[in-house]
Structure formats: C-alpha cells, structure tokens
Scaffold this active site. Sequence first.
Site, mmCIF file in Angstrom:
data_model
loop_
_atom_site.group_PDB
_atom_site.id
_atom_site.type_symbol
_atom_site.label_atom_id
_atom_site.label_comp_id
_atom_site.label_asym_id
_atom_site.label_seq_id
_atom_site.Cartn_x
_atom_site.Cartn_y
_atom_site.Cartn_z
ATOM 1 N N ALA A 34 0.655 -1.316 -0.255
ATOM 2 C CA ALA A 34 0.067 0.023 -0.535
ATOM 3 C C ALA A 34 1.183 1.206 0.320
ATOM 4 C CB ALA A 34 -0.812 -0.158 1.121
ATOM 5 N N GLN A 184 3.660 -13.369 -2.262
ATOM 6 C CA GLN A 184 5.067 -12.195 -1.553
ATOM 7 C C GLN A 184 5.425 -12.538 -0.960
ATOM 8 O OE1 GLN A 184 1.328 -11.839 -2.761
ATOM 9 N NE2 GLN A 184 0.714 -9.933 -3.744
ATOM 10 N N ASP A 225 -3.590 -2.883 3.601
ATOM 11 C CA ASP A 225 -4.012 -1.150 2.446
ATOM 12 C C ASP A 225 -5.731 -1.181 2.259
ATOM 13 O OD1 ASP A 225 -3.042 -5.234 2.077
ATOM 14 O OD2 ASP A 225 -2.484 -3.082 0.140
ATOM 15 N N ASN A 235 -5.939 -6.588 4.455
ATOM 16 C CA ASN A 235 -5.335 -6.555 4.022
ATOM 17 C C ASN A 235 -4.833 -7.816 2.986
ATOM 18 O OD1 ASN A 235 -2.093 -6.525 4.048
ATOM 19 N ND2 ASN A 235 -1.891 -8.475 5.404
HETATM 20 O O1 MRU Z 1 -1.066 -7.213 -3.785
HETATM 21 P P1 MRU Z 1 0.029 -6.439 -2.849
HETATM 22 O O2 MRU Z 1 1.106 -7.543 -2.363
HETATM 23 O O3 MRU Z 1 0.090 -5.427 -3.450
HETATM 24 O O4 MRU Z 1 -0.294 -6.938 -1.183
HETATM 25 C C1 MRU Z 1 0.134 -6.614 -0.025
HETATM 26 C C2 MRU Z 1 -0.497 -6.715 0.741
HETATM 27 O O5 MRU Z 1 -1.804 -6.493 1.254
HETATM 28 C C3 MRU Z 1 0.527 -5.520 2.191
HETATM 29 O O6 MRU Z 1 0.150 -6.523 3.104
HETATM 30 C C4 MRU Z 1 0.235 -4.437 2.661
HETATM 31 O O7 MRU Z 1 -0.220 -3.562 1.787
HETATM 32 C C5 MRU Z 1 1.143 -3.630 3.716
HETATM 33 S S1 MRU Z 1 2.056 -2.844 2.712
HETATM 34 C C6 MRU Z 1 3.274 -2.305 3.758
#
Ligand code: MRU
Length: 340
Positions: A34, A184, A225, A235
């Site tokens: 995010a 991820q 997010d 999230n």
């Molecule tokens: O789909 P993504 O990889 O962008 O999702 C990211 C996440 O869900 C993270 O946990 C969230 O953005 C927090 S990041 C600091």
Amino acid sequence: MVEQTLLPAQHEQLAVRTVPEMVDAIYRLAVRGAPAIGVAAAFGVLLGVQDQGGLERGAFLGHAQAVCDELATARPTAVNLFWALNRMRDRLAKDEATGADVPALIGGLFEEAHAIYESDRATCRRMGEIGAELITDGQSLLTHCNAGALATAGMGTALAPMYVAAEQGKKIHVFADETRPLLQGARITAWELMQADIDVTLITDSMAACVMQEGKVDAVFVGSDRIAANGDVCNKIGTYGVALCAQAHDIPFYVVAPLSTIDPSLSDGSLIPIEERPPAEITEGFGRRTAPEGVMTYSPAFDVTPARLVTGLITEVGLLQAPDTESILDALARGEQGAT
Ligand code: MRU
C-alpha cells in the site's frame, strides 16, 4: 523501481517513463504494497506533468487532473493510492490559488511527491520503533504477505518492528506465510528477512494454524491496505484466517500501518472495495497450469479482519490498543496536528 514480479530469482530495475507504464507497473504488482503504491502514484503524476510546461495554465490544470484520474484506475483497494493522489491534487489547488504559473505548479508537484516519499520513510521508522517495544528477545513472530521495505519507501510496516528489534540486538524468528496466489511472502518477505539476517521459516498459508497450535508463535504482525473508521482491517487475502487462528490460540494480532492507510470515509470494513484478480493467477500461476481448463474461479486479492480481532494498531502516532472509531479518529487528529 525494483521489478518485484521477478524476485527473488532476478533482481532487476524497471524504468517507468510514462503514466500508462506506471498504471501497468502498479496493476502487475511490479511495485506493490500500500505505501509503495501511494509513493509510486505520486511520482506517476510527475511523469505525466514534467514535460507539459508549455501548456497554457487552464489546459495544464485539466491535464494534471486527467493524469491523477488515470493513475487512480490502477488498483482499487489500497487507499494510499488515492490518499497520495489527493495530496497531489490538493497541492495543485493550493498553488493555483496563489496564482502560480505552470512551471511553478510543476515545481510544487515535485516538492509534494518528494515530501510524500520522505514522510513515508520517517513514518516506517517511527512505526518500527513503536512496534519493537512489543517484541522481546527470543520471540517467534508470524507475518502474512509482504509488508517490508519493498512495500514502502522506507523499512516497511509490519516488518519494521522486526528490523528495529533486530537492530536492538533482540534475537527473533519469523514465520513467513507464502501468501497464495502471488507468493509475496515466499518471494519477497523471506528474501527480505534473509537479507537482513533475521531467522525466517517459510510456511504455506495452510500451515499457520498448525504452527500456532504447536505453540511456536508469540505474536502476529501484518500490514494493511485500508482500515475503516471502526478499525476493520483490509489486508492480503488470508489475513482474516490468520487473525481468527491467532484469537483461537490467544496470540496477539498486531496491524502496523501509517495513518495514510486509514479511510475515515468508510464506517466499516464491509464498504472497502476488494480487488478481484484474473483467474490465471490461481489456475496457472507462474506459467504452469495447476487447475482444469474452464474451471470457475474466485480470486479476491484482499479480505477484511474485523476490528474485534485486532489486539493493537501501530501507527506513527502510537499504539492503539483494540482500535475503535474513537481511538482511530483521535489518532488521525493527532496526525493532522503533527503535520501542521
Ligand atoms: O497485492 P499486494 O502485494 O500489493 O498486497 C500487499 C499487502 O497486502 C500488504 O500486506 C499491505 O499492502 C501492507 S504493505 C506495507
């Protein structure tokens, strides 16, 4: 930017030169997480306006708004994207009101994008320091998805307390959920923690309940997010299950997120728009078909953890124990005061 889709096998830089390229990079998750999405969007605005100094003022202002509108289509869930674009729009409006000419308007946007970048770095550090106070020497933690340096402009959100705890000499261990379908956790969190010399054990998402039952987890730290006004936390898909398991085993569940991730316009998490990803990401992820042709799929990229499952929300203005609407609005007000 780092081309995150290739990690950890390849560590390559991606040059992004145009607004459509930035939208594509955000959509493909070349840049993701995010806060990083917000910073990328702010710099995306610069890509769109930097060569437009020759436009007449009214045309420039219309063009800059169209650039922001285009960037806003990249992904729907992480509110940091819209927060950063609103900051850029607000800066434009403020400078316009002072009668600034087009080069000065562009200069203002440059300043604002850099301010967003710098404040994200400082915010991550502060959340790391606050969160590290909750971590004691020898603890084993669990995290889901990637909320580390690559998800922000600084040292991360959920991983920041781990980095600071390690700096303080605390010996910690982290279970990283692999985070289906785009991995991820496996590709980025495990890699980041190994680079930082923090003990990390990779598990599949379905093993989280088991390691908790085995008494191997002292606390959970995740990012977010978008957080609704009542403290419901959106999230990466799978976070809700982790939170339920943590509650069942009496394990504290901490969310680490900057105030820019809070969306006070939404009273609760059911109103958060959840991105759906293409079927191919779960039927033939990373190029190998793992499901029958034509099977029906459902692939929400995020889920919502109700506030009642959140032990504490760590923001740059402090730890909010059992966050609720009152403490969240109070934190936002304190953040506003700090900014002025
Ligand atoms: O789909 P993504 O990889 O962008 O999702 C990211 C996440 O869900 C993270 O946990 C969230 O953005 C927090 S990041 C600091």
